[in-house]
Design an enzyme around this catalytic site. Structure first.
Site, mmCIF file in Angstrom:
data_model
loop_
_atom_site.group_PDB
_atom_site.id
_atom_site.type_symbol
_atom_site.label_atom_id
_atom_site.label_comp_id
_atom_site.label_asym_id
_atom_site.label_seq_id
_atom_site.Cartn_x
_atom_site.Cartn_y
_atom_site.Cartn_z
ATOM 1 N N GLY A 103 25.377 61.259 44.986
ATOM 2 C CA GLY A 103 26.170 59.995 45.555
ATOM 3 C C GLY A 103 27.641 60.190 44.692
ATOM 4 N N SER A 104 28.188 58.864 44.178
ATOM 5 C CA SER A 104 29.692 58.885 43.825
ATOM 6 C C SER A 104 29.783 59.547 42.472
ATOM 7 C CB SER A 104 29.672 57.282 43.546
ATOM 8 O OG SER A 104 30.091 56.790 44.818
ATOM 9 N N THR A 105 28.756 60.078 41.662
ATOM 10 C CA THR A 105 28.817 60.687 40.534
ATOM 11 C C THR A 105 29.590 62.037 40.691
ATOM 12 O OG1 THR A 105 26.429 61.891 40.762
ATOM 13 C CG2 THR A 105 27.044 59.992 39.524
#
Length: 578
Positions: free
Chosen positions: A291-293
């Protein structure tokens, strides 16, 4: 007139006499040879019928943490065995023997009866020496003892997934016990004894080969940090009703794994009711979409391309972006619909990140992610470790480019995730990971330009500290940096995603002034209080990072300025007015 046959054929008689003489001579010579010249032959055959070699067990090497705290030790135990034939002579004592061994008398008797023709069978293994002696004191004919070693794990469930365990024969079966089995395993010795034809010991002759103990192994983990991480991860799972979780902490400068914990876990000292799912080292075996990591790495690729700088503005209005049949959406709406690059990370804008990715191309993002170790073997050599998947395409279409830029369409492990963040923290230099303590700092490889990595560090600091950021990850007295992520769980065995099933993620490092520690947290399927990474995993990061920085005596870089001392005149004036 009768004539003797020998008289008719005298040469035959002489031939028989000659053959008999040769046979007698050969026998006499063999007797003399065996008794005078080759007496070792008879001795060897005699010894084969009376001299035996019994093994001397060797204990496995001690396993410790980086500070010498024991993680796996070998303790002496007694194994009782029996000669089934000899046991038949003492049937009257079988009930007493069964009671001493803690076994049901009827089933025990049936087992011994079925083994009446066997000369060796185990009665029980792994007794303490005191327990074994109590059984031997019963003087049951045909019962004997063997000295063995059994592994004990002082850390219990806290270190179970890292250390692993051995089987009943003291061979490594999981974790570092398996990975370093050849190193830890000792070499058994041999003891020469005399036994009679019934196998009873007559005399202990000598030790013909000494047992060689296994070599010691110092792991890279710090037991203090391991307990800290275990406690905070467990508390988070209880608080948010999560299914499972993982936390990995590494030393940014050396690549040493300082802590690695998973939930659920198990007690390696008592595996009677062990569930197979609890044995899985999720930090190394479970793969997931991060995801956004991943946005900091896509942003790093943009800065490295030279086409973008931190102050550039991206129009993200109205918070959605249509690509063919797909619609990209932002969870948080930006005020005015415009964000700079730092704002894209703070708001975690999928639309903004996608537009930047369209400009620089999917291949540049793929290349940078590959350089920081995503989709690559970590080199730890841990049993069952997976490498995940970083897809490459001959032609990068907009859909593949966009999803890669904000962390979908690829799969990583928690170890790979924290390693990638350690590269950012180490000014773009990648060092190999290690599960064993290192005596000197390894050489690294510059995979991201230092200026780019330092710019990303400052941007991720703002992600934690700026209004609307992941403030739950803050650490009092320190500047820290990081990025949260929330990823939907893919459906097992089918395409698409499971309804209302998420992973809450957070990865970061600190202190920003001179990064030393990187941490990644993955919490699987939280069911209470939300599911966003900034809500679920960020507080765990803050607590673990705060404890780790203090335990490692790392100087704070965010202390308030000292108050100016009051002058004597000001103090006197204040006293006069009162």
């Amino acid at each position: 007139m009768i004539r003797l046959e020998g008289a008719l054929y005298p040469w035959r008689f002489r031939l028989v006499l000659l053959l008999l003489a040769l046979m007698v001579g050969a026998i006499v010579w063999r007797i003399v040879d065996l008794h005078v010249f080759d007496h070792d032959f008879l001795k060897a055959h005699g010894d084969a019928r009376s001299v035996r070699h019994i093994p001397i067990p060797a204990h496995r090497g001690l396993m410790t943490d980086r500070n010498g705290e024991p993680l796996a030790v070998s303790t002496p135990v007694t194994t009782l065995w029996a000669n089934g034939k000899e046991l038949q002579a003492g049937k009257a004592q079988w009930p007493t023997l069964a009671a001493a061994l803690g076994q049901e008398p009827k089933a025990f008797a049936e087992r011994l009866q079925a083994s009446s023709e066997r000369e060796f069978l185990y009665l029980v293994r792994g007794l303490t020496p005191e327990q074994g002696q109590q059984v031997l004191d019963l003087k049951v004919p045909g019962v004997y003892a063997i000295e063995e070693f059994r592994r004990f794990y002082p850390g219990g469930e806290v270190t179970a997934h890292v250390v692993g365990f051995t089987d009943i024969d003291d061979r490594g079966r999981e974790g570092m016990e398996l990975a370093f089995d050849d190193w830890l395993a000792g070499v058994p010795g041999k003891r020469q004894v005399l036994k009679d034809r019934r196998g009873r010991l007559i005399k202990d002759v000598q030790v013909s080969q000494n047992a060689k103990a296994g070599k010691a192994l110092a792991l890279s983990i710090d037991l203090r940090l391991q307990y800290l991480a275990h406690r905070e991860l467990r508390n988070a799972l209880v608080e948010f009703g999560a299914k499972a979780g993982s936390l990995v902490m590494i030393d940014v400068k050396t690549g040493e794994v300082l802590a690695m914990v998973n939930q659920p876990t198990y007690n390696p000292n008592n595996r009677r009711n062990l569930q197979p799912a609890a044995m899985r080292n999720r930090a190394m075996i479970d793969v997931f979409e991060p995801g956004s990591t991943m946005k900091p790495f896509s942003m790093a690729a943009a800065l490295e391309s030279g086409r973008w700088k931190p102050t550039d503005i991206v129009d993200v209005y109205p918070g959605t972006l249509r690509i063919g049949r797909y619609t990209i959406r932002d969870v948080s709406r930006a005020e005015g619909g415009k964000l700079d690059l730092t704002g894209i990370l703070i708001k975690s804008s999928n639309v903004g990140m996608s537009k930047i990715a369209f400009d620089i191309g999917g291949q540049s993002i793929y290349t940078l992610m590959q350089q920081v170790g995503l989709g690559q073997d970590t080199g730890l050599g841990f049993p069952g470790e997976r490498v995940g998947n970083l897809p490459n395409h001959r032609e990068w279409r907009q859909a593949e480019t966009a999803t890669l830029s904000y962390g979908y369409g690829l799969s990583v492990t928690a170890v790979q995730l924290v390693h990638a963040y350690s590269v950012l923290a180490n000014n773009g230099r990648s060092v190999p990971l290690s599960m064993t303590r290192m005596d000197r700092k390894p050489e690294g490889v510059q995979v991201i330009p230092e200026s780019v990595a330092q710019t990303i560090q400052g941007m991720l600091q703002q992600v934690v500290e700026a209004p609307g950021g992941a403030y739950r990850a803050k650490v009092p007295g320190y500047h820290v940096a990081g990025k949260s992520g929330t990823a939907r769980k893919a459906t097992v065995g089918a395409k698409g995603y499971t309804e209302n099933a998420y992973r809450a993620l957070f990865a970061g490092f600190g202190p920003v002034a001179d990064p030393r520690i990187a941490v990644a947290i993955v919490i699987d399927e939280p069911s209470k209080g939300g599911y966003y990474g900034g809500l679920i995993s960020a507080p765990v990061f803050g607590k673990v990072m705060a404890g780790a920085l203090r335990l490692m005596n790392i100087a704070p870089d965010n202390l308030p300025p000292p108050e100016e001392p009051q002058t004597a005149s000001a103090a006197a004036g204040k006293g006069g007015r009162s």
